[in-house]
Design an enzyme around this catalytic site. Sequence first.
Site, mmCIF file in Angstrom:
data_model
loop_
_atom_site.group_PDB
_atom_site.id
_atom_site.type_symbol
_atom_site.label_atom_id
_atom_site.label_comp_id
_atom_site.label_asym_id
_atom_site.label_seq_id
_atom_site.Cartn_x
_atom_site.Cartn_y
_atom_site.Cartn_z
ATOM 1 N N ASP A 204 -15.421 10.809 37.831
ATOM 2 C CA ASP A 204 -14.610 11.339 36.745
ATOM 3 C C ASP A 204 -15.371 12.550 36.172
ATOM 4 O OD1 ASP A 204 -12.563 11.291 34.808
ATOM 5 O OD2 ASP A 204 -13.645 9.925 33.521
ATOM 6 N N ARG B 126 -8.662 -5.282 39.180
ATOM 7 C CA ARG B 126 -9.581 -4.883 40.261
ATOM 8 C C ARG B 126 -9.079 -5.359 41.612
ATOM 9 N NH1 ARG B 126 -14.440 -3.085 38.005
ATOM 10 N NH2 ARG B 126 -15.083 -4.090 36.101
ATOM 11 N N PHE C 68 -5.518 7.521 34.270
ATOM 12 C CA PHE C 68 -6.391 6.351 34.345
ATOM 13 C C PHE C 68 -5.844 5.374 35.383
ATOM 14 C CE2 PHE C 68 -8.569 2.487 33.156
ATOM 15 C CZ PHE C 68 -9.850 2.969 32.927
ATOM 16 N N GLU D 64 -19.079 4.911 45.731
ATOM 17 C CA GLU D 64 -18.515 4.826 44.375
ATOM 18 C C GLU D 64 -17.012 4.599 44.443
ATOM 19 O OE1 GLU D 64 -18.715 4.511 41.334
ATOM 20 O OE2 GLU D 64 -20.330 5.634 40.396
ATOM 21 N N ASP D 65 -16.493 4.028 43.383
ATOM 22 C CA ASP D 65 -15.044 3.873 43.282
ATOM 23 C C ASP D 65 -14.376 5.192 42.895
ATOM 24 O OD1 ASP D 65 -16.221 3.837 40.767
ATOM 25 O OD2 ASP D 65 -15.184 2.050 40.053
HETATM 26 P P1 IMP Z 1 -18.073 9.391 35.164
HETATM 27 O O1 IMP Z 1 -19.502 9.201 34.763
HETATM 28 O O2 IMP Z 1 -17.267 10.010 34.071
HETATM 29 O O3 IMP Z 1 -17.918 10.125 36.463
HETATM 30 O O4 IMP Z 1 -17.460 7.942 35.272
HETATM 31 C C1 IMP Z 1 -17.441 7.245 36.415
HETATM 32 C C2 IMP Z 1 -17.118 5.790 36.177
HETATM 33 O O5 IMP Z 1 -16.131 5.616 35.157
HETATM 34 C C3 IMP Z 1 -16.490 5.215 37.408
HETATM 35 O O6 IMP Z 1 -17.468 4.719 38.288
HETATM 36 C C4 IMP Z 1 -15.588 4.140 36.840
HETATM 37 O O7 IMP Z 1 -16.299 2.939 36.693
HETATM 38 C C5 IMP Z 1 -15.159 4.662 35.501
HETATM 39 N N1 IMP Z 1 -13.846 5.328 35.553
HETATM 40 C C6 IMP Z 1 -13.592 6.659 35.516
HETATM 41 N N2 IMP Z 1 -12.273 6.927 35.622
HETATM 42 C C7 IMP Z 1 -11.666 5.729 35.762
HETATM 43 C C8 IMP Z 1 -10.283 5.335 35.942
HETATM 44 O O8 IMP Z 1 -9.338 6.137 36.025
HETATM 45 N N3 IMP Z 1 -10.067 3.998 36.058
HETATM 46 C C9 IMP Z 1 -11.049 3.064 35.999
HETATM 47 N N4 IMP Z 1 -12.349 3.391 35.853
HETATM 48 C C10 IMP Z 1 -12.664 4.703 35.723
HETATM 49 MG MG MG Z 2 -18.077 3.083 39.121
#
Ligand code: IMP
Ligand code: MG
Length: 175
Positions: free
Chosen positions: A101, A163, A150, A97-98
């Site tokens: 959050d 990206r 962010f 994963e990138d």
């Molecule tokens: P989660 O379900 O809240 O954990 O969201 C995860 C996904 O939200 C990541 O895989 C990203 O694609 C996107 N995301 C969350 N935080 C960021 C950020 O700071 N920058 C860009 N994308 C984010």
């Molecule tokens: Mg992602």
Amino acid sequence: MAETIRVLVPEKEVDKRIEELGKKISEDYAGKQVHLICVLKGGVFFMCELAKRITVPVSMDFMSVSSYGAGTESSGIVKIVKDLDEPLEGKDVLIVEDIIDSGRTLFHLMKILKERGPKSMHICTLLDKPERRVEDVKVDYVGFNIPDEFVVGYGLDYAQKYRNLPFIGVVEGVE
Ligand code: IMP
Ligand code: MG
């Protein structure tokens, strides 16, 4: 004020950390083949760099999920936009994963993928925002813990831009 990017993690540090993660993963998966699953699109830069530094046999597959509603909060409902090409049965799966959050996306994705019978399943993320966690997901490999900001670059986007940046940055000058 124009949109600018403040560097949070410079390219050299990202590269160094990926090198370390690749080494650790190679040790942990000694004697096995690791099946990397890239969560598109954000995970793609990280997965390619990581895969190059893993010395055990690697196979790869890609999937795309959407978990966001209108804004920047994930909804927790994971929709598979593009599924994997190959079955997971009997494989040692490592989800790449990138960023994690709230953890909602991974929590639901793990549930779906575990039903496909992998031999093992672990998680590797380039970035983690532990303060933001809502769902309790166990992350096995983390590149960097970052504050609640962010971020963009290294696969991560803001409105599909940035990206391609080779470092991790914070977008400034947008409200
Ligand atoms: P989660 O379900 O809240 O954990 O969201 C995860 C996904 O939200 C990541 O895989 C990203 O694609 C996107 N995301 C969350 N935080 C960021 C950020 O700071 N920058 C860009 N994308 C984010
Ligand atoms: Mg992602």
